[in-house]
Design a protein around this motif. Structure first.
Motif, PDB file in Angstrom:
ATOM      1  N   PRO A 336      50.293  56.315  12.718  1.00  0.00           N
ATOM      2  CA  PRO A 336      51.403  56.693  13.614  1.00  0.00           C
ATOM      3  C   PRO A 336      51.517  55.713  14.786  1.00  0.00           C
ATOM      4  CG  PRO A 336      50.040  58.597  13.057  1.00  0.00           C
ATOM      5  CD  PRO A 336      49.298  57.387  12.574  1.00  0.00           C
ATOM      6  N   PRO A 337      52.749  55.537  15.287  1.00  0.00           N
ATOM      7  CA  PRO A 337      53.981  56.233  14.873  1.00  0.00           C
ATOM      8  C   PRO A 337      54.724  55.556  13.722  1.00  0.00           C
ATOM      9  CG  PRO A 337      54.424  54.896  16.792  1.00  0.00           C
ATOM     10  CD  PRO A 337      52.952  54.731  16.509  1.00  0.00           C
ATOM     11  N   ASN A 420      60.956  60.015  21.981  1.00  0.00           N
ATOM     12  CA  ASN A 420      59.566  59.601  21.807  1.00  0.00           C
ATOM     13  C   ASN A 420      59.507  58.083  21.804  1.00  0.00           C
ATOM     14  OD1 ASN A 420      58.627  62.300  21.394  1.00  0.00           O
ATOM     15  ND2 ASN A 420      59.441  62.211  19.312  1.00  0.00           N
ATOM     16  N   THR A 421      58.695  57.505  22.644  1.00  0.00           N
ATOM     17  CA  THR A 421      58.604  56.053  22.735  1.00  0.00           C
ATOM     18  C   THR A 421      57.156  55.604  22.596  1.00  0.00           C
ATOM     19  OG1 THR A 421      58.295  56.006  25.143  1.00  0.00           O
ATOM     20  CG2 THR A 421      60.569  56.043  24.329  1.00  0.00           C
ATOM     21  N   ALA A 422      56.992  54.356  22.197  1.00  0.00           N
ATOM     22  CA  ALA A 422      55.639  53.818  22.043  1.00  0.00           C
ATOM     23  C   ALA A 422      55.678  52.292  22.078  1.00  0.00           C
ATOM     24  CB  ALA A 422      55.011  54.289  20.729  1.00  0.00           C
ATOM     25  N   VAL A 423      54.586  51.706  22.578  1.00  0.00           N
ATOM     26  CA  VAL A 423      54.327  50.276  22.454  1.00  0.00           C
ATOM     27  C   VAL A 423      53.191  50.126  21.452  1.00  0.00           C
ATOM     28  CG1 VAL A 423      53.654  48.152  23.602  1.00  0.00           C
ATOM     29  CG2 VAL A 423      54.997  49.837  24.837  1.00  0.00           C
ATOM     30  N   VAL A 433      48.042  51.813  20.233  1.00  0.00           N
ATOM     31  CA  VAL A 433      49.333  52.440  20.539  1.00  0.00           C
ATOM     32  C   VAL A 433      49.296  53.104  21.907  1.00  0.00           C
ATOM     33  CG1 VAL A 433      51.058  54.124  19.800  1.00  0.00           C
ATOM     34  CG2 VAL A 433      49.731  52.871  18.081  1.00  0.00           C
ATOM     35  N   SER A 434      50.347  52.885  22.696  1.00  0.00           N
ATOM     36  CA  SER A 434      50.563  53.614  23.952  1.00  0.00           C
ATOM     37  C   SER A 434      51.853  54.404  23.798  1.00  0.00           C
ATOM     38  CB  SER A 434      50.669  52.656  25.136  1.00  0.00           C
ATOM     39  OG  SER A 434      49.435  52.020  25.383  1.00  0.00           O
ATOM     40  N   THR A 435      51.755  55.722  23.851  1.00  0.00           N
ATOM     41  CA  THR A 435      52.922  56.577  23.626  1.00  0.00           C
ATOM     42  C   THR A 435      53.390  57.220  24.923  1.00  0.00           C
ATOM     43  OG1 THR A 435      51.516  58.484  23.115  1.00  0.00           O
ATOM     44  CG2 THR A 435      52.208  57.096  21.277  1.00  0.00           C
TER      45      THR A 435
END
Length: 490
Positions: A336-337, A420-423, A433-435
């Protein structure tokens, strides 16, 4: 020029701004020469030699701004990069100069000819000639549209368009069509045959109509003899998400990257290009993004799609590099994601999405633009991911700030209640992952942060390098900034 850092080098020299402006003028001369149909480097060099020999010589490029209390007359090409309170564009009713001749040439179609029929005494155009003529006309039309855009966007407060009323050229037709489609007919002042002052009996000065326009007179709404006061224009600033994120991290970094356009390359390694150097790493990151932009993903995607794309894009790289890239991308899309994309219909996935967000304050108008890597709808919620082909940095504030700006623009445009966002750090092996869940309640704080940052940026504009704040040396080393050797001596 941006890749070699030539602009940064020139601006650092004495009178460098003038030298750099001359280079841009040369580029515009070449562009104009190409538009006239006189293609070819040899012919252009001949033209330049003739200009050098001619008296008086060609003037230097204009590097003055648009704030002087003078009237400036210039071509549209000369006005690029400048801005003025009032702009008057003349002769918008002129027609396109027809491309006459018996020969056409296009880089893709080749040489096209008209042939002469002795029996009928007429010239006939062959298929290559007709196709080439149509292509040339299309290219000329697109260039004219770009020129019109440049000309009209030079105006800060007022724009005056002038042309013959009895005929309409392409510019005037485009303008009329745009006004009609946008429903702005009642917002545009149109007037014909204004009274002309008898100059033989008057003192030297501007015609009365010019003074009245500058004072706020609008012929469409004003009562004769009673000028209408218009609110003065406010400065408008356009900035990319990446630029604003750079400034949030370090103003000096913004200066080097977006003002000086200095190359992001360690000077100690400038002439060395092994697989693991800075230049190669940047190129690897660019190609990895191209793979993710073009590879088929989502429900029903072939199992080997990612592998085939990596082999194609990294054909000239070593086997080790290709293997590492494929492993990193496969791992990222296996958890994920991004793993959720396996069950998403391809039509619900958008990649390289252009986003624009506008913020208007009393003293300025800010337009933020950028491109989000991938957005999809999983049937319940919207998701936005920005991926970086790197390991997780010690300080990821700039990346998270960039992600918030994308989220703000997307939620505003589509009136979303949740995003929902993520790097995703594609080379990170552990915590990759940073969500972050972005809600409308988060928007005011972000807006205030952006506005304050922009005000600070505007104050620093045109300041010398030494006045742009920089971070502590420790932070630069942790961030592995490309420009730390410029801020701190080794």
């Amino acid at each position: 020029m941006s890749q070699t850092g030539y602009g940064a080098v020139m601006t650092s020299r004495f009178n460098g701004e003038q030298y750099l402006a001359n280079i841009f003028k040369l580029i515009e001369l070449a562009r104009t020469f190409e538009m006239d149909g006189s293609r070819g480097l040899k012919n252009f060099v001949v033209r330049l030699k003739a200009m050098i020999a001619r008296e008086p010589g060609e003037a230097r490029a204009d590097i003055s701004g648009g704030d002087e209390d003078v009237v400036r007359i210039m071509t549209i090409h000369q006005s690029k990069g400048l801005e003025f309170p009032v702009v008057i564009i003349a002769d918008i009713a002129s027609s396109i100069k027809s491309q006459t001749g018996k020969i056409t040439f296009h880089p893709e179609d080749g040489l096209g000819l008209q042939h002469y029929d002795l029996a009928s005494g007429k010239w006939y155009a062959g298929p290559i000639f007709r196709n080439g003529a149509e292509r040339a006309k299309s290219e000329q039309t697109q260039e004219l549209k770009r020129l019109l855009y440049v000309a009209m966007t030079r105006a800060r407060d007022r724009l005056v368009l002038s042309g013959a009323a009895k005929r309409k050229g392409v510019w005037q037709n485009w303008i009329d069509q745009t006004i009609e489609e946008a429903g702005l007919s009642d917002k545009v002042a149109v007037f014909q045959k204004p009274a002309i002052q008898d100059m033989s009996s008057s003192s030297v000065g501007a015609p009365p109509l010019v003074d009245r326009l500058l004072a706020g007179y609008r012929p469409d709404t004003a009562v004769p003899g009673k000028p209408v006061a218009l609110s003065p224009g406010i400065p408008s600033m356009q900035i990319s998400v990446t630029s604003l994120a750079s400034f949030s991290l370090c103003p000096r970094l913004y200066y080097y990257r977006h003002v000086m356009e200095a190359p992001m390359l360690d000077h100690a390694k400038a002439f060395s290009f092994p697989d693991d150097d800075e230049q190669s790493r940047r190129e690897t990151g660019i190609r990895a993004h191209e793979v993710l932009e073009q590879t088929q993903i989502g429900e029903g995607a072939p199992e080997d799609a990612l592998k085939d794309a990596v082999n194609e894009k990294f054909m000239d790289f070593s086997r080790k590099t290709k293997g590492d890239v494929l492993k990193n991308l496969t791992t990222a899309f296996g958890k994920p994601p991004l793993s959720a994309l396996r069950l998403v219909a391809p039509g619900a996935i958008m990649r390289e999405v252009s986003l624009v967000h506008k913020i208007v304050e009393k003293e300025m108008e800010l337009i933020i633009h950028g491109t989000a890597d991938i957005i999809w709808f999983d049937g319940t919620e919207w998701n936005l991911v920005d991926y970086k082909y790197s390991t997780r940095p010690v300080d990821e504030r700039a990346y998270l700030f960039q992600l918030k700006l994308y989220a703000r623009a997307l939620m505003t445009a589509h009136r979303m209640e949740l995003l929902n966002t993520a790097v995703v750090y594609l080379k990170e092996k552990k915590d990759s992952v940073s969500t972050m869940r972005f809600l409308p309640i988060d928007a005011p704080d972000l807006r205030g942060q952006v506005v304050n940052m922009t005000r600070r940026l505007l104050k620093l504009e045109k300041k010398p390098e030494c006045e742009w704040p920089m971070r502590e040396r420790k932070s630069c080393d942790e961030y592995e900034c490309f420009f730390r050797s410029r801020c701190y001596e080794s």
